[in-house]
Write an enzyme that holds these catalytic residues in place. Structure first.
Site, PDB file in Angstrom:
ATOM      1  N   CYS A 153       4.183  13.099 -36.843  1.00 48.38           N
ATOM      2  CA  CYS A 153       3.070  13.612 -37.861  1.00 48.38           C
ATOM      3  C   CYS A 153       3.081  13.118 -39.118  1.00 48.38           C
ATOM      4  O   CYS A 153       2.011  12.424 -39.498  1.00 48.38           O
ATOM      5  CB  CYS A 153       3.169  15.210 -38.025  1.00 48.38           C
ATOM      6  N   CYS A 193       8.165  16.855 -38.450  1.00 50.15           N
ATOM      7  CA  CYS A 193       7.832  15.948 -37.304  1.00 50.15           C
ATOM      8  C   CYS A 193       7.675  14.403 -37.872  1.00 50.15           C
ATOM      9  O   CYS A 193       6.614  14.161 -38.469  1.00 50.15           O
ATOM     10  CB  CYS A 193       6.618  16.599 -36.597  1.00 50.15           C
TER      11      CYS A 193
END
Length: 128
Positions: A52, A49
């Protein structure tokens, strides 16, 4: 840095609080996050991600700014499917604020460090 302990970590020389940043998985989440003696900011994230990875420096800055008052627990959802299911994580990053083992707030998505800190401080002040 111990992942679970009473109190907060402190510098051996000056005795000032140190940022407490640890990782947890399905087997360690209860000890690391739910039994913490300070409020916990849980970062439910994934290696694949991009948002993230972008929010990580901001979260670490919040942990440094609030050293002694907050513990940052990072949970890779790909390695912690039970924790992901327990908190019904539909998007990453998902951030949880916990106190006394109970979730007091959550938000999904990346945000800059200043916004994260404001959210944490507002939520903790409201929940006292």
């Amino acid at each position: 840095m111990p992942v679970a302990a009473e109190g907060v970590p402190r510098c051996g020389n000056c005795h000032r609080p140190l940022p407490w940043i640890v990782e947890a998985d399905d087997d360690t989440f209860a000890d690391v996050a739910e039994h913490a003696s300070v409020p916990v900011l849980v970062d439910l994230w994934a290696q694949w991600c991009a948002p993230c990875r972008q929010v990580t420096p901001g979260l670490e800055q919040v942990a440094r700014d609030l050293a002694g008052r907050l513990k940052l627990v990072k949970v890779n959802i790909d390695l912690a499917p039970k924790t992901q299911a327990r908190f019904d994580v539909q998007a990453v990053p998902t951030l949880l604020l916990m106190r006394g083992g109970k979730m007091i707030d959550r938000q999904a998505g990346a945000a800059p460090a200043a916004a994260l800190r404001a959210w944490v401080e507002k939520t903790l002040a409201r929940d006292t």
